[in-house]
Motif scaffolding. Structure first.
Motif, PDB file in Angstrom:
ATOM      1  N   GLY A 711       0.823  -1.196   0.000  1.00  0.00           N
ATOM      2  CA  GLY A 711       0.000   0.000   0.000  1.00  0.00           C
ATOM      3  C   GLY A 711       0.859   1.248   0.000  1.00  0.00           C
ATOM      4  O   GLY A 711       2.066   1.195  -0.263  1.00  0.00           O
ATOM      5  N   ALA A 712       0.269   2.383   0.359  1.00  0.00           N
ATOM      6  CA  ALA A 712       0.954   3.671   0.308  1.00  0.00           C
ATOM      7  C   ALA A 712       1.158   4.228   1.706  1.00  0.00           C
ATOM      8  O   ALA A 712       0.324   4.030   2.606  1.00  0.00           O
ATOM      9  CB  ALA A 712       0.164   4.653  -0.541  1.00  0.00           C
ATOM     10  N   VAL A 713       2.269   4.922   1.873  1.00  0.00           N
ATOM     11  CA  VAL A 713       2.565   5.637   3.113  1.00  0.00           C
ATOM     12  C   VAL A 713       3.034   7.041   2.743  1.00  0.00           C
ATOM     13  O   VAL A 713       3.484   7.289   1.618  1.00  0.00           O
ATOM     14  CB  VAL A 713       3.644   4.933   3.951  1.00  0.00           C
ATOM     15  N   THR A 714       2.935   7.968   3.706  1.00  0.00           N
ATOM     16  CA  THR A 714       3.341   9.352   3.474  1.00  0.00           C
ATOM     17  C   THR A 714       4.616   9.654   4.251  1.00  0.00           C
ATOM     18  O   THR A 714       4.647   9.516   5.477  1.00  0.00           O
ATOM     19  CB  THR A 714       2.235  10.330   3.892  1.00  0.00           C
ATOM     20  N   LEU A 715       5.671  10.044   3.533  1.00  0.00           N
ATOM     21  CA  LEU A 715       6.943  10.440   4.142  1.00  0.00           C
ATOM     22  C   LEU A 715       6.996  11.960   4.217  1.00  0.00           C
ATOM     23  O   LEU A 715       6.688  12.648   3.237  1.00  0.00           O
ATOM     24  CB  LEU A 715       8.131   9.941   3.321  1.00  0.00           C
ATOM     25  N   LYS A 716       7.398  12.470   5.375  1.00  0.00           N
ATOM     26  CA  LYS A 716       7.587  13.901   5.563  1.00  0.00           C
ATOM     27  C   LYS A 716       8.956  14.144   6.190  1.00  0.00           C
ATOM     28  O   LYS A 716       9.381  13.405   7.081  1.00  0.00           O
ATOM     29  CB  LYS A 716       6.509  14.497   6.473  1.00  0.00           C
ATOM     30  N   GLU A 756       4.343   4.289  -2.645  1.00  0.00           N
ATOM     31  CA  GLU A 756       3.849   2.919  -2.665  1.00  0.00           C
ATOM     32  C   GLU A 756       4.908   1.978  -2.096  1.00  0.00           C
ATOM     33  O   GLU A 756       6.082   2.048  -2.465  1.00  0.00           O
ATOM     34  CB  GLU A 756       3.503   2.494  -4.095  1.00  0.00           C
ATOM     35  N   VAL A 757       4.485   1.097  -1.210  1.00  0.00           N
ATOM     36  CA  VAL A 757       5.385   0.157  -0.560  1.00  0.00           C
ATOM     37  C   VAL A 757       4.888  -1.264  -0.811  1.00  0.00           C
ATOM     38  O   VAL A 757       3.729  -1.584  -0.524  1.00  0.00           O
ATOM     39  CB  VAL A 757       5.461   0.414   0.961  1.00  0.00           C
ATOM     40  N   SER A 758       5.777  -2.118  -1.339  1.00  0.00           N
ATOM     41  CA  SER A 758       5.377  -3.492  -1.656  1.00  0.00           C
ATOM     42  C   SER A 758       6.070  -4.530  -0.787  1.00  0.00           C
ATOM     43  O   SER A 758       5.674  -5.696  -0.783  1.00  0.00           O
ATOM     44  CB  SER A 758       5.691  -3.800  -3.127  1.00  0.00           C
ATOM     45  N   ASP A 759       7.119  -4.145  -0.048  1.00  0.00           N
ATOM     46  CA  ASP A 759       7.852  -5.102   0.770  1.00  0.00           C
ATOM     47  C   ASP A 759       8.332  -4.412   2.040  1.00  0.00           C
ATOM     48  O   ASP A 759       8.446  -3.180   2.087  1.00  0.00           O
ATOM     49  CB  ASP A 759       9.053  -5.644  -0.011  1.00  0.00           C
TER      50      ASP A 759
END
Length: 851
Positions: A711-716, A756-759
């Motif tokens: 899924g997706a994560v938000t980096l700040k 997007e992060v898959s692993d």
């Protein structure tokens, strides 16, 4: 005369370092010396300058005591404390010795860390001239009793300290020098002292045909024993041993006028953490202790009649001039009541203020006079900010609580106040006028308030007392902490050779020290640095019950030569007390430690695998540390990067407290305990200047994000810096994942992105700038956060190459350990090797899981 002295100093000023802001202004510390380094610079060479009196010497008539002070030689009337300046030029003067006729003083002249020469001054006229003029170091001048010869120390011919004698008359050489000692190789590298013997601190016996001196000839530990030698070439084969003990440059023997006794300064090996004054017969015997107390007494010198002893004591904190009654024991501080300069001087009153509140605030201060020399108030500890500084390397500094007054020569005085990383430095130039007081204000304006964001800074590695000239206290540590904008003052008790410093300040509980209770702006913790030279030095912060002892293993030439116990054993004892633990000054520079001898933390791979450490400390700018840390993170070993500059704050030439520090996130509840626990939880970033914020879906460094599926994560990320940066990078699994652009001249950066992060993997923010002082000092601005882990489903963070990296590490470690000559027994060896084997098995398992 006064006008000519100022003009002469201005001509020489161009050769000095000045403000030290750029690479052209910096050169290596004392390059001619192949001995010593930091310890030698601080314990042996005189401070350049000292704000207070140093290196006393009686006049032949006993009416005056010559001292080094404020960069000049002064003569002090011990009856009333009046000090009169005798010598002055662009160099820093110290180590005076009077000619027996009282006309001349020979002294050392330090050109700000490049070399140290010998000069002579006519006491009546103030006219001085050079006796030496080369690139070597000269020290410890001493007139013979008949005045016909001068003994001194030099690094000639090859960079190692030797004692010389040379004929002198009317302040001029009249013959060639005699090398009383010569280079000699011990045969092994002695810890801190190397393979080549040193010969220092000569003192004459009556008759002017023999000396006592200090040499580590045939000594496995320390700076040397006291020997008696004839004045002839290559005299050490004929030397007679007078006193054998482990020393640290502080002996300073002085022979009594009748030649029967030697007074010297000593800690008597491990008997005392402080230096005190002792007597020993010149033919050898049992030393007799003259002085006592929880402070140091240095550099004793007999009066001409033998009834008094001048010396330096830090009983009140700062080193000051004292006189001891030889028979009776009365001790009197010679308080400097007035300074009579032999040149025009003016006064400058300075106020350092907070740009938001307008209130006075503590700061680190630089004050460079129109003559290129440093000036400071008479009641401060003068320092040189050397090693691991990314700005103003080797600058002369002092810490001020807010307001201060100093004296300086007429002309332009350059001032600067610095207060940690969250304030912009403030500089000003003021015009000093003779016999007048000039007012100046330095306003420190904040860049960002990290505490308002829940981040509090402190060093994991600072020492309070470490045999330096200053007698330090928790209260003075808090003053420095406020000046450097450090929230947590972490004092590590530690050994130096056989002595253990500051053990008496330890308190049970593992939390805040009683000295800072009730202080809202700074917290003190007293912990420990455990210092085995083979496995690597470590920190224990927050020990609940007791200090871990002994303080070292693998100490050759002592009863602690064995590599047992391992650091793993001792970490487990500290963990049982609830401490935060980790390796200090582990890996410097850019080189992978596996390509060499495993750096300063050989035991890291073992302890990372066995889960016995929380942190890996940056004590200097280092990309090599990232190499090791990233391999650990690649198999989800929870190691936090922390910062600790290893400030020895009682030394005068060293790095500044908090120059590399740990920011730990405590949120709104800031205590010594929450800061310690944040390190244990990995909620940290280390920094030597830049300030960071980094989150993933609102989670902080040390935290993790759990996704049930890709899924997706938000980096700040956000970055602030008072020094320009060149790179802002986000790492993912040990590789640069993204570079972030800088703005505002390289001092700001901001980033936000949906990813997007898959692993499963880890992310961390890192920044760096360009080195300002290479190749003299490779330090550069640098900061980096702990990892934020993102887990996808039940997949682990694993990397076969990183597991194999540490397997090779442990194989090399085992080979090095097998060669160690000092093991106590096979049982000890088997136990340590079982730990190495257990750690290797864990990396083997990681490698399998990576497949």
């Amino acid at each position: 005369m006064r006008r000519s002295l100022i003009l002469l100093a201005l001509l020489f000023a161009a050769t000095l370092r000045g403000s030290g802001n750029g690479p052209a202004a910096v050169r290596p510390d004392y390059p001619a010396s192949k001995h010593g380094g930091t310890y030698m610079f601080n314990y042996y060479l005189p401070p350049a300058p000292s704000a207070t009196a140093w290196s006393p010497a009686w006049s032949p008539d006993g009416k005056w005591i010559a001292v080094a002070m404020q960069g000049s030689i002064w003569k002090v009337d011990p009856a009333n404390g009046t000090a009169s300046e005798v010598s002055y030029n662009a160099k820093y003067h110290a180590s005076p010795t009077w000619s027996p006729d009282g006309r001349w003083i020979v002294y050392t002249a330090d050109d700000d860390g490049s070399s140290i020469q010998l000069e002579a001054v006519d006491v009546q006229t103030g006219e001085s001239h050079a006796l030496t003029n080369d690139g070597h170091l000269y020290a410890d001048p001493a007139f013979s009793p008949d005045g016909s010869r001068l003994a001194y120390v030099s690094t000639k011919p090859n960079g190692y300290f030797n004692v010389y004698v040379r004929a002198i008359k009317d302040g001029r050489w009249t013959g060639e020098e005699i090398a009383v000692t010569q280079d000699n190789n011990y045969g092994n590298e002695r810890l801190y002292f190397g393979a080549w013997d040193m010969h220092t601190q000569p003192s004459w016996l009556p008759g002017s045909d023999a000396l006592v001196l200090v040499s580590n000839r045939n000594a496995p530990l320390g700076s040397g024993n006291v020997w008696r030698v004839p004045v002839e070439a290559n005299a050490m084969p004929k030397a007679t041993l007078v006193l054998q003990e482990e020393t640290l440059y502080r002996t300073r023997p002085d022979v009594s006028r009748e030649g029967k006794r030697i007074i010297f300064s000593s800690s008597r090996g491990a008997a005392d953490q402080f230096n005190h004054l002792y007597l020993v017969p010149t033919g050898g015997g049992e030393p007799y202790k003259l002085t006592f107390g929880d402070h140091d007494e240095f550099h004793p010198r007999w009066s001409p009649d033998g009834e008094r002893i001048a010396y330096i004591s830090n009983e009140g904190g700062l080193p000051q001039l004292w006189v001891l009654e030889t028979y009776g024991g009365a001790k009197t501080q010679v308080r400097i009541q007035s300074r009579q300069w032999r040149r025009p001087m003016g006064r400058v009153h300075v106020r350092v203020v907070d740009g938001v509140t307008g209130a006075s605030t503590a700061a680190r201060v630089y004050a460079d006079g129109a003559d290129g020399k440093a000036y400071m108030p008479p009641d401060v500890y003068a320092r040189i900010a050397s090693t691991r500084m990314t700005r103003r390397l080797n600058g002369h500094v002092f810490h001020a609580s807010g307001d201060f007054t100093l004296e300086a020569p007429p002309g332009r005085l350059s001032l600067e106040a610095v207060k940690g990383f969250e304030y912009q430095p403030s500089a000003a130039e003021v015009e000093v006028k003779a016999d007048a007081t000039t007012q100046a204000t330095l306003t420190l304006r904040p860049i960002v308030d990290m505490a308002a964001k829940g981040w509090y800074g402190g060093s994991t590695h600072a020492h309070m007392n470490y045999a330096g000239n200053l007698r330090n206290t928790p209260e003075h540590m808090m003053l420095m902490g406020r000046a450097e904008d450090v929230d947590v003052v972490n004092i590590l008790a530690a050994n130096k050779d056989s002595r253990v410093f500051d053990h008496q300040y330890f308190e049970k509980g593992g939390g805040e020290h009683s000295s800072s209770v009730g202080q809202p702006d700074v917290k003190v913790i007293v912990g420990e640095e455990y210092r085995p030279p083979f496995w690597g030095h470590v920190f224990y912060i927050g020990l609940a019950d007791h200090l871990i002892s002994p303080f070292t293993t693998g100490y050759q030439g002592s009863a602690l030569e064995s590599l047992y116990p391992s650091n793993t054993d001792m970490f487990r004892k500290a963990l049982a007390q609830g401490a935060a633990v980790g390796y200090v000054h582990a890996f410097g520079g850019d080189r992978d430690p596996l390509d060499g001898s495993l750096g300063g933390a050989k035991g890291f791979a073992m302890d990372a695998a066995l889960g016995t450490i929380h942190g890996l400390e940056w004590s200097g700018s280092s990309r090599g540390s990232y190499t090791v840390l990233h391999h650990a993170l690649n198999n989800d070993l929870r190691i936090a990067p922390v910062g600790g500059e290893d400030a020895n704050t009682s030394l005068h030439r060293h790095t500044m407290m908090g120059s590399i520090r740990t920011y730990a996130y405590t949120g709104r509840t800031f205590t010594a305990e929450t800061w310690r626990d944040a390190i244990k939880a990995g909620r940290t970033f280390f920094s030597n200047g830049p300030l960071l914020e980094f989150t993933i879906d609102g989670q902080l460094p040390g935290d993790s994000v759990q996704l049930t599926a890709p899924g997706a994560v938000t980096l700040k990320a956000e970055v602030w810096s008072f020094q320009p940066l060149t790179k802002v990078m986000v790492y993912r699994n040990g590789q640069i994942w993204k570079e972030i652009s800088l703005k505002d001249g390289g001092t700001r950066a901001r980033f936000e992105e949906r990813v997007e992060v898959s692993d499963s993997g880890w992310y961390a923010l890192s920044v760096e700038g360009a080195p300002a002082f290479a190749p003299v000092d490779p330090s550069f601005p640098q900061a980096g956060t702990s990892a934020i882990r993102v887990y996808v489903g039940d997949r682990k963070i694993r990397n076969r190459a990183s597991a194999e990296y540490f397997m090779r590490w442990l194989d090399k470690l085992k080979g090095m350990s097998e060669k160690w000559p000092g093991w106590g027994s096979q049982v000890e060896k088997d136990r340590v090797f079982a730990q190495i084997r257990e750690a290797r098995q864990r990396y083997e398992q990681f490698a399998k899981e990576a497949q």
